[in-house]
Enzyme design. Structure first.
Site, mmCIF file in Angstrom:
data_model
loop_
_atom_site.group_PDB
_atom_site.id
_atom_site.type_symbol
_atom_site.label_atom_id
_atom_site.label_comp_id
_atom_site.label_asym_id
_atom_site.label_seq_id
_atom_site.Cartn_x
_atom_site.Cartn_y
_atom_site.Cartn_z
ATOM 1 N N ARG A 49 5.403 -1.655 18.211
ATOM 2 C CA ARG A 49 4.680 -1.990 16.969
ATOM 3 C C ARG A 49 3.263 -2.455 17.295
ATOM 4 O O ARG A 49 2.315 -2.141 16.593
ATOM 5 C CB ARG A 49 5.419 -3.071 16.170
ATOM 6 C CG ARG A 49 4.570 -3.691 15.062
ATOM 7 C CD ARG A 49 5.353 -4.432 14.000
ATOM 8 N NE ARG A 49 6.413 -5.271 14.537
ATOM 9 C CZ ARG A 49 6.236 -6.446 15.169
ATOM 10 N NH1 ARG A 49 5.034 -6.952 15.306
ATOM 11 N NH2 ARG A 49 7.269 -7.107 15.646
ATOM 12 N N TYR A 101 -8.987 6.245 -6.169
ATOM 13 C CA TYR A 101 -7.676 6.912 -6.047
ATOM 14 C C TYR A 101 -6.604 6.135 -6.822
ATOM 15 O O TYR A 101 -6.539 4.898 -6.725
ATOM 16 C CB TYR A 101 -7.327 7.003 -4.557
ATOM 17 C CG TYR A 101 -5.955 7.570 -4.278
ATOM 18 C CD1 TYR A 101 -5.689 8.921 -4.481
ATOM 19 C CD2 TYR A 101 -4.926 6.758 -3.811
ATOM 20 C CE1 TYR A 101 -4.440 9.434 -4.224
ATOM 21 C CE2 TYR A 101 -3.676 7.271 -3.547
ATOM 22 C CZ TYR A 101 -3.435 8.613 -3.756
ATOM 23 O OH TYR A 101 -2.187 9.119 -3.504
ATOM 24 N N ASP A 173 -13.476 4.393 1.197
ATOM 25 C CA ASP A 173 -12.398 5.376 1.372
ATOM 26 C C ASP A 173 -13.074 6.728 1.581
ATOM 27 O O ASP A 173 -13.682 7.275 0.668
ATOM 28 C CB ASP A 173 -11.492 5.378 0.130
ATOM 29 C CG ASP A 173 -10.280 6.288 0.301
ATOM 30 O OD1 ASP A 173 -10.376 7.281 1.053
ATOM 31 O OD2 ASP A 173 -9.241 6.011 -0.327
ATOM 32 N N LYS A 198 -4.523 13.887 4.668
ATOM 33 C CA LYS A 198 -5.331 14.937 4.048
ATOM 34 C C LYS A 198 -6.066 15.753 5.125
ATOM 35 O O LYS A 198 -5.412 16.357 5.944
ATOM 36 C CB LYS A 198 -6.256 14.307 3.014
ATOM 37 C CG LYS A 198 -5.569 13.245 2.112
ATOM 38 C CD LYS A 198 -4.480 13.816 1.228
ATOM 39 C CE LYS A 198 -3.604 12.755 0.572
ATOM 40 N NZ LYS A 198 -4.283 11.700 -0.163
HETATM 41 C C1 LIG Z 1 -3.963 10.364 -0.623
HETATM 42 C C2 LIG Z 1 -5.012 9.333 -0.721
HETATM 43 C C3 LIG Z 1 -4.740 7.982 -0.431
HETATM 44 C C4 LIG Z 1 -3.344 7.491 -0.078
HETATM 45 O O1 LIG Z 1 -2.886 8.040 1.105
HETATM 46 P P1 LIG Z 1 -1.316 8.311 1.457
HETATM 47 O O2 LIG Z 1 -1.408 8.920 2.801
HETATM 48 O O3 LIG Z 1 -0.789 9.208 0.388
HETATM 49 O O4 LIG Z 1 -0.622 6.995 1.445
HETATM 50 C C5 LIG Z 1 -5.787 7.079 -0.516
HETATM 51 N N1 LIG Z 1 -7.034 7.474 -0.879
HETATM 52 C C6 LIG Z 1 -7.320 8.754 -1.182
HETATM 53 C C7 LIG Z 1 -8.703 9.123 -1.579
HETATM 54 C C8 LIG Z 1 -6.331 9.730 -1.111
HETATM 55 O O5 LIG Z 1 -6.615 10.995 -1.432
#
Ligand SMILES: *Cc1c(COP(=O)(O)O)cnc(C)c1O
Length: 407
Positions: A49, A101, A173, A198
């Site tokens: 961890r 988001y 983000d 992503k």
């Molecule tokens: C998908 C996404 C998240 C969350 O990520 P997960 O991997 O689904 O937990 C946060 N911010 C943005 C802009 C996203 O597209």
């Protein structure tokens, strides 16, 4: 030696690091525990961890790509978002954009309801909001640019300047563009957050997240919390995500080449009323995109003519685009935000965010462009959105409970 370029870092960091056998690709370490070298001598790692070689190579690579001092790999993008909120005490204020988001919005508002932080929601695309930041003096200002789903941009440098005057940290983000196309730390941002699910992994087969800190001190604090609350990413996920990251730059080149061509195709279509893509000269923030981004990305949104029935008929007539949430994989995905990604928002807030019944979002993949355009063309011709000649049967679409799921 001059500094390595980003594509070289993505491909080479951690290559040939194996001291034991000289493996070119870093081996996968699944062991949860590591022996002590001697009675009071720890090795580099002690417990899975707290530290793992695969996670560290991924973290170092992402930190270098973003220009930060320290990277932290988390189990999901949402746990990366959550990690940043650990910096706030219950009397600290977090400023967030109104169109961040949906999952982040839900987390921030839930933490506020439990009294764990103060929350102020602003439209950070509007400079009028900056004065409020100066008045509020928040602990952290959160930005997300371009925003989801209609790709509005926030001026990173301007928000950072304001936040610094207010004594606030700025977290960005950066999921929508990836480190290949935007580096917020370059503009003074303190913390970069990614859903590696992503573009960074890029193959729609690993859920993960990352936090990159501009300074070693902030990185240390965040890493301490990640270990403390136990949200660090799994070794195998890190291994796969690093494999995906190796090709980030070439993938993004193709994603955005296809996206720009599709945006231009949609802009001249008789079946489309508006296209949202920062790479188009018609985008109101095209100049800002050129200033702060190294490319325009692979996401394109548009309003189809007609109504909900036209959206439904069109979306179900496509063959090369999967009707699915998420983004950033090599395959093209298409979604209807009002009933899918943004279904949890109430109707008024949804319309304020520009998410009407005719809005369609595409995560443009890296397939051959001609095949993608031909598929859009046949679906438009077959369903004639907004025209009286289309099949009436296909257009009498009604919302069912299955279309009102939360994210
Ligand atoms: C998908 C996404 C998240 C969350 O990520 P997960 O991997 O689904 O937990 C946060 N911010 C943005 C802009 C996203 O597209």
């Amino acid at each position: 030696m001059s500094e390595r370029n980003k594509s070289t870092i993505a491909v080479r960091h951690g290559i040939e690091a194996d001291k034991h056998h000289g493996a070119v690709v870093p081996p996968l370490y699944l062991s949860t525990t590591y022996s002590f070298a001697d009675f009071d001598t720890k090795r580099d790692y002690d417990y899975g961890r707290s530290g793992n070689p695969n996670r560290d190579i991924l973290a170092e690579t992402l930190a270098q790509l973003e220009g930060g001092e320290r990277g932290i790999i988390t189990a999901t993008g949402m746990s990366a978002v959550h990690l940043v909120t650990q910096l706030l005490n219950n009397d600290d204020t977090l400023v967030i954009p109104h169109d961040c988001y949906g999952g982040s919005y839900r987390l921030f508002t839930s933490l506020q309801k439990r009294g764990l932080l103060n929350l102020v929601v602003l439209d950070l695309t509007q400079p009028e909001s900056y004065q409020q930041i100066l008045d509020i003096k928040p602990k952290v200002v959160w930005i997300e640019t371009p925003s989801n789903p209609i790709l509005r941009l926030t001026d990173i440098e301007a928000v950072v300047k304001t936040a610094k005057r207010a004594g606030a940290l700025v977290a960005a983000d950066n999921t929508f563009l990836s480190p290949a196309l935007q580096n917020p730390i370059k503009f003074g941002v303190d913390i970069v957050v990614h859903s590696t699910t992503k573009y960074i992994n890029g193959h729609s087969d690993v859920v993960g997240g990352a936090v990159i800190a501009r300074t070693a001190q902030l990185g240390e604090e965040l890493a301490w919390w990640a270990n403390n609350i136990g949200i660090t990413g799994a070794p195998f996920d890190s291994y796969l995500t690093l494999r995906g990251l190796r090709t980030l730059n070439v993938r993004l080149k193709q994603h955005q080449e296809n996206a720009l061509a599709i945006a231009k195709y949609l802009e001249q279509s008789d079946y489309v009323s508006q296209v949202y893509y920062p790479g188009l000269e018609s985008h109101p923030q095209h100049e800002l995109a050129k200033k702060q981004q190294a490319g325009f990305g692979g996401m394109v949104s548009f309003d189809i003519k007609g109504g909900l029935g036209d959206s439904a008929a069109f979306l179900t007539s496509l063959k090369e685009f999967s009707l699915a949430e998420s983004l950033g994989g090599v395959e093209s995905l298409i979604c209807h935000p009002a009933t899918m990604t943004h279904a949890g928002m109430d109707a008024t807030a949804r319309l304020e965010a520009g998410v009407g019944d005719t809005l369609i979002r595409i995560s443009v993949g890296i397939e051959e462009l001609d095949d993608l355009v031909a598929d859009l063309e046949q679906a438009f011709k077959r369903t004639s959105p907004g025209q009286s000649t289309g099949s009436d049967e296909a257009k009498t679409f009604k919302l069912t409970p299955a279309h009102t799921v939360l994210w």
